[in-house]
Design an enzyme around this catalytic site. Structure first.
Site, PDB file in Angstrom:
ATOM      1  N   GLN A 112       2.635  10.091   1.257  1.00  0.00           N
ATOM      2  CA  GLN A 112       3.950   9.455   1.460  1.00  0.00           C
ATOM      3  C   GLN A 112       4.960   9.843   0.381  1.00  0.00           C
ATOM      4  O   GLN A 112       6.160   9.660   0.570  1.00  0.00           O
ATOM      5  CB  GLN A 112       3.815   7.923   1.497  1.00  0.00           C
ATOM      6  CG  GLN A 112       3.113   7.418   2.749  1.00  0.00           C
ATOM      7  CD  GLN A 112       3.063   5.909   2.758  1.00  0.00           C
ATOM      8  OE1 GLN A 112       2.186   5.300   2.160  1.00  0.00           O
ATOM      9  NE2 GLN A 112       4.027   5.283   3.409  1.00  0.00           N
ATOM     10  N   HIS A 135      -5.026   1.323   7.275  1.00  0.00           N
ATOM     11  CA  HIS A 135      -3.685   1.907   7.401  1.00  0.00           C
ATOM     12  C   HIS A 135      -3.483   3.028   6.370  1.00  0.00           C
ATOM     13  O   HIS A 135      -3.034   4.127   6.717  1.00  0.00           O
ATOM     14  CB  HIS A 135      -2.647   0.787   7.222  1.00  0.00           C
ATOM     15  CG  HIS A 135      -1.220   1.238   7.200  1.00  0.00           C
ATOM     16  ND1 HIS A 135      -0.285   0.808   8.107  1.00  0.00           N
ATOM     17  CD2 HIS A 135      -0.548   2.078   6.360  1.00  0.00           C
ATOM     18  CE1 HIS A 135       0.890   1.374   7.844  1.00  0.00           C
ATOM     19  NE2 HIS A 135       0.756   2.148   6.776  1.00  0.00           N
ATOM     20  N   GLU A 136      -3.836   2.738   5.115  1.00  0.00           N
ATOM     21  CA  GLU A 136      -3.596   3.735   4.055  1.00  0.00           C
ATOM     22  C   GLU A 136      -4.506   4.945   4.210  1.00  0.00           C
ATOM     23  O   GLU A 136      -4.082   6.082   3.983  1.00  0.00           O
ATOM     24  CB  GLU A 136      -3.769   3.097   2.669  1.00  0.00           C
ATOM     25  CG  GLU A 136      -2.814   1.956   2.352  1.00  0.00           C
ATOM     26  CD  GLU A 136      -1.353   2.284   2.609  1.00  0.00           C
ATOM     27  OE1 GLU A 136      -0.949   3.463   2.478  1.00  0.00           O
ATOM     28  OE2 GLU A 136      -0.612   1.354   2.969  1.00  0.00           O
ATOM     29  N   CYS A 170       5.339  -0.130   7.384  1.00  0.00           N
ATOM     30  CA  CYS A 170       4.981   1.039   6.589  1.00  0.00           C
ATOM     31  C   CYS A 170       6.229   1.483   5.834  1.00  0.00           C
ATOM     32  O   CYS A 170       7.314   1.515   6.420  1.00  0.00           O
ATOM     33  CB  CYS A 170       4.489   2.161   7.512  1.00  0.00           C
ATOM     34  SG  CYS A 170       4.064   3.682   6.649  1.00  0.00           S
ATOM     35  N   GLY A 187       0.835  -1.187   0.000  1.00  0.00           N
ATOM     36  CA  GLY A 187       0.000   0.000   0.000  1.00  0.00           C
ATOM     37  C   GLY A 187       0.869   1.235   0.000  1.00  0.00           C
ATOM     38  O   GLY A 187       2.011   1.207   0.468  1.00  0.00           O
ATOM     39  N   HIS A 204      -3.217   7.492   6.564  1.00  0.00           N
ATOM     40  CA  HIS A 204      -2.184   8.406   6.043  1.00  0.00           C
ATOM     41  C   HIS A 204      -2.805   9.709   5.536  1.00  0.00           C
ATOM     42  O   HIS A 204      -2.164  10.766   5.574  1.00  0.00           O
ATOM     43  CB  HIS A 204      -1.429   7.744   4.884  1.00  0.00           C
ATOM     44  CG  HIS A 204      -0.295   6.853   5.297  1.00  0.00           C
ATOM     45  ND1 HIS A 204       0.812   7.310   5.974  1.00  0.00           N
ATOM     46  CD2 HIS A 204      -0.089   5.525   5.103  1.00  0.00           C
ATOM     47  CE1 HIS A 204       1.654   6.304   6.172  1.00  0.00           C
ATOM     48  NE2 HIS A 204       1.125   5.208   5.663  1.00  0.00           N
TER      49      HIS A 204
HETATM   50 NI    NI Z   1       2.075   3.361   5.665  1.00  0.00          NI
END
Ligand code: NI
Length: 178
Positions: free
Chosen positions: A52, A142-143, A100, A47, A146
């Site tokens: 990011q 999780h994504e 991550c 992912g 972000h």
């Molecule tokens: Ni991550």
């Protein structure tokens, strides 16, 4: 080829709330998605969220037929999801190990909803909606975090279960209390 790099924890852009995407099917959006998938796959991740790589837009990519980083995980269809949202379904929370790409070499035990329904848009603006569980549900949570400036250690309830994956592999932690 790309000259973007994956930002690591400590970079302030990882803590920002990203903005919704309003235009679909555009050349810049499509090329950003290609770039994100390329970066994710080159890094061996399952992912990646746009912030990011320093892009403050609500875009995530995820999925893998098989992952070297998560060899036991079931396959997840490779998906680009824009403006994602999810709601928990019954099943409560469960803890699982996460990594991550913004925290290279580290793993932590993170509680997530076990089952969710998620919804978002594809690159052309068409709705994608799925009910998923387990690892797939974990990756989407999780994504999506972000996009709100949340990194997985912020979701952990016991930082003793956080460390370098090489050390954890040598000395598996006792997780019976989960
Ligand atoms: Ni991550």
């Amino acid at each position: 080829m790309t000259n973007r790099r994956i930002l690591r924890m400590g970079h302030p852009l990882l803590l920002k709330t990203s903005a919704p995407v309003t235009e679909f099917g555009t050349a810049p959006l499509l090329s950003l998605l290609d770039e994100m998938l390329e970066i994710m796959q080159a890094a061996g991740g399952v992912g990646l969220a746009a912030p990011q790589i320093g892009v403050g837009q609500r875009i995530i990519v995820f999925g893998a037929e098989e992952s070297g980083r998560y060899p036991d995980a079931p396959p997840i269809p490779v998906t680009a999801l824009i403006n994602p949202e999810f709601e928990p379904l019954d099943g409560g929370m469960e803890s699982g190990w996460e990594g991550c790409l913004s925290l290279p070499g580290l793993r932590g035990l993170v509680p997530r909803y076990r089952r969710i329904r998620y919804r978002g848009l594809d690159p052309q603006g068409k709705v994608i909606e799925r009910e998923v569980e387990g690892f797939h549900a974990r990756v989407v949570q999780h994504e999506t975090d972000h996009l709100d400036g949340i990194l997985y250690p912020m979701r952990m309830d016991d930082l003793r279960n956080f460390g370098f994956e090489e050390e954890l592999a040598l000395n598996p932690p006792d997780t019976d209390s989960y």
